[in-house]
Design a protein around this motif. Structure first.
Motif, mmCIF file in Angstrom:
data_model
loop_
_atom_site.group_PDB
_atom_site.id
_atom_site.type_symbol
_atom_site.label_atom_id
_atom_site.label_comp_id
_atom_site.label_asym_id
_atom_site.label_seq_id
_atom_site.Cartn_x
_atom_site.Cartn_y
_atom_site.Cartn_z
ATOM 1 N N LEU A 1 85.245 5.028 45.416
ATOM 2 C CA LEU A 1 85.884 6.177 46.056
ATOM 3 C C LEU A 1 87.393 6.136 45.858
ATOM 4 O O LEU A 1 88.018 7.165 45.575
ATOM 5 C CB LEU A 1 85.555 6.213 47.551
ATOM 6 C CG LEU A 1 84.169 6.706 47.917
ATOM 7 C CD1 LEU A 1 83.914 6.520 49.408
ATOM 8 C CD2 LEU A 1 83.985 8.157 47.522
ATOM 9 N N ARG A 2 87.976 4.963 45.987
ATOM 10 C CA ARG A 2 89.429 4.836 45.772
ATOM 11 C C ARG A 2 89.791 5.139 44.328
ATOM 12 O O ARG A 2 90.761 5.848 44.058
ATOM 13 C CB ARG A 2 89.897 3.435 46.150
ATOM 14 C CG ARG A 2 89.864 3.219 47.661
ATOM 15 C CD ARG A 2 90.601 1.989 48.084
ATOM 16 N NE ARG A 2 92.018 2.122 47.761
ATOM 17 C CZ ARG A 2 92.772 1.091 47.381
ATOM 18 N NH1 ARG A 2 92.279 -0.110 47.263
ATOM 19 N NH2 ARG A 2 94.053 1.276 47.117
ATOM 20 N N LEU A 3 89.028 4.589 43.382
ATOM 21 C CA LEU A 3 89.308 4.852 41.969
ATOM 22 C C LEU A 3 89.221 6.342 41.657
ATOM 23 O O LEU A 3 90.081 6.896 40.972
ATOM 24 C CB LEU A 3 88.351 4.058 41.077
ATOM 25 C CG LEU A 3 88.586 2.554 41.024
ATOM 26 C CD1 LEU A 3 87.415 1.861 40.346
ATOM 27 C CD2 LEU A 3 89.892 2.237 40.317
ATOM 28 N N LEU A 4 88.196 6.991 42.173
ATOM 29 C CA LEU A 4 88.031 8.423 41.945
ATOM 30 C C LEU A 4 89.204 9.198 42.532
ATOM 31 O O LEU A 4 89.727 10.117 41.896
ATOM 32 C CB LEU A 4 86.705 8.894 42.550
ATOM 33 C CG LEU A 4 86.227 10.272 42.147
ATOM 34 C CD1 LEU A 4 85.962 10.348 40.649
ATOM 35 C CD2 LEU A 4 84.971 10.628 42.913
ATOM 36 N N SER A 5 89.647 8.819 43.718
ATOM 37 C CA SER A 5 90.770 9.527 44.336
ATOM 38 C C SER A 5 92.070 9.275 43.587
ATOM 39 O O SER A 5 92.905 10.174 43.471
ATOM 40 C CB SER A 5 90.917 9.132 45.806
ATOM 41 O OG SER A 5 91.407 7.817 45.944
ATOM 42 N N ILE A 6 92.261 8.079 43.058
ATOM 43 C CA ILE A 6 93.470 7.773 42.283
ATOM 44 C C ILE A 6 93.492 8.600 41.005
ATOM 45 O O ILE A 6 94.516 9.192 40.648
ATOM 46 C CB ILE A 6 93.572 6.265 41.974
ATOM 47 C CG1 ILE A 6 93.780 5.470 43.262
ATOM 48 C CG2 ILE A 6 94.698 5.989 40.983
ATOM 49 C CD1 ILE A 6 93.583 3.968 43.105
ATOM 50 N N VAL A 7 92.361 8.654 40.308
ATOM 51 C CA VAL A 7 92.291 9.448 39.075
ATOM 52 C C VAL A 7 92.515 10.928 39.398
ATOM 53 O O VAL A 7 93.291 11.607 38.729
ATOM 54 C CB VAL A 7 90.944 9.246 38.343
ATOM 55 C CG1 VAL A 7 90.803 10.213 37.180
ATOM 56 C CG2 VAL A 7 90.824 7.808 37.855
ATOM 57 N N ALA A 8 91.866 11.423 40.448
ATOM 58 C CA ALA A 8 91.997 12.840 40.818
ATOM 59 C C ALA A 8 93.434 13.192 41.184
ATOM 60 O O ALA A 8 93.896 14.301 40.906
ATOM 61 C CB ALA A 8 91.054 13.172 41.963
ATOM 62 N N ALA A 9 94.163 12.253 41.802
ATOM 63 C CA ALA A 9 95.539 12.512 42.229
ATOM 64 C C ALA A 9 96.559 12.267 41.117
ATOM 65 O O ALA A 9 97.733 12.615 41.268
ATOM 66 C CB ALA A 9 95.874 11.637 43.428
ATOM 67 N N SER A 10 96.126 11.704 40.004
ATOM 68 C CA SER A 10 97.034 11.424 38.887
ATOM 69 C C SER A 10 97.379 12.709 38.145
ATOM 70 O O SER A 10 96.663 13.709 38.245
ATOM 71 C CB SER A 10 96.387 10.441 37.914
ATOM 72 O OG SER A 10 96.138 9.213 38.544
ATOM 73 N N GLU A 11 98.455 12.647 37.394
ATOM 74 C CA GLU A 11 98.870 13.802 36.602
ATOM 75 C C GLU A 11 97.750 14.203 35.647
ATOM 76 O O GLU A 11 97.177 13.356 34.957
ATOM 77 C CB GLU A 11 100.135 13.462 35.804
ATOM 78 C CG GLU A 11 100.704 14.643 35.068
ATOM 79 C CD GLU A 11 102.011 14.314 34.357
ATOM 80 O OE1 GLU A 11 102.369 15.059 33.447
ATOM 81 O OE2 GLU A 11 102.663 13.313 34.718
ATOM 82 N N ASP A 12 97.432 15.477 35.619
ATOM 83 C CA ASP A 12 96.336 16.033 34.808
ATOM 84 C C ASP A 12 94.975 15.428 35.163
ATOM 85 O O ASP A 12 94.051 15.468 34.357
ATOM 86 C CB ASP A 12 96.601 15.849 33.308
ATOM 87 C CG ASP A 12 97.818 16.634 32.834
ATOM 88 O OD1 ASP A 12 98.065 17.724 33.387
ATOM 89 O OD2 ASP A 12 98.506 16.155 31.915
ATOM 90 N N ALA A 13 94.845 14.829 36.350
ATOM 91 C CA ALA A 13 93.597 14.210 36.813
ATOM 92 C C ALA A 13 93.078 13.212 35.779
ATOM 93 O O ALA A 13 91.890 13.143 35.502
ATOM 94 C CB ALA A 13 92.551 15.263 37.153
ATOM 95 N N GLU A 14 94.012 12.424 35.214
ATOM 96 C CA GLU A 14 93.675 11.427 34.204
ATOM 97 C C GLU A 14 94.499 10.172 34.448
ATOM 98 O O GLU A 14 95.665 10.247 34.821
ATOM 99 C CB GLU A 14 93.971 11.972 32.804
ATOM 100 C CG GLU A 14 93.639 10.989 31.704
ATOM 101 C CD GLU A 14 93.991 11.525 30.323
ATOM 102 O OE1 GLU A 14 93.070 11.623 29.509
ATOM 103 O OE2 GLU A 14 95.166 11.835 30.090
#
Length: 116
Positions: free
Chosen positions: A45-58
């Protein structure tokens, strides 16, 4: 002293809408259970949220190791599960793997859970 309790009409319409509108087929239930199982881990869940919150969701796997405090192989294992469940896509650039949130992946799950 005797207390009288009010009797409720149990034949009246339910107060809440059901979780799902129709029964799930066996294959739909299997697919949904796999999706939910992939999310049923705090690290994922944390990894998914970090990726989602990153620039361009990447995000690069190299940027995901420190925030979760796990080794690169362990983070890669969790990312593989999220990719297999359809939440992330993976692309390789040089020696690093980059993970991108699949557009609409979270929407599919939220539509099932939304009872309105």
């Amino acid at each position: 002293m005797t207390t009288l309790l009010e009797v409720a009409d149990t034949t009246a319409a339910a107060c809440c809408t059901p979780l799902v509108r129709e029964q799930l087929s066996a294959s739909e239930a299997e697919r949904l259970a796999g999706t939910m199982k992939a999310l049923a881990d705090p690290t994922r869940l944390r990894l998914l949220s970090i990726v989602a919150a990153s620039e361009d969701a990447e995000a690069c796997v190299c940027d995901l190791i420190e925030p979760v405090g796990l080794s690169q192989p362990t983070v890669s294992h969790h990312l593989k599960i999220l990719t297999s469940a359809g939440f992330l896509t993976r692309s390789k650039r040089g020696t690093w793997a980059y993970f991108r949130l699949v557009p609409g992946a979270l929407d599919r799950l939220s539509k099932f859970l939304d009872a309105s």
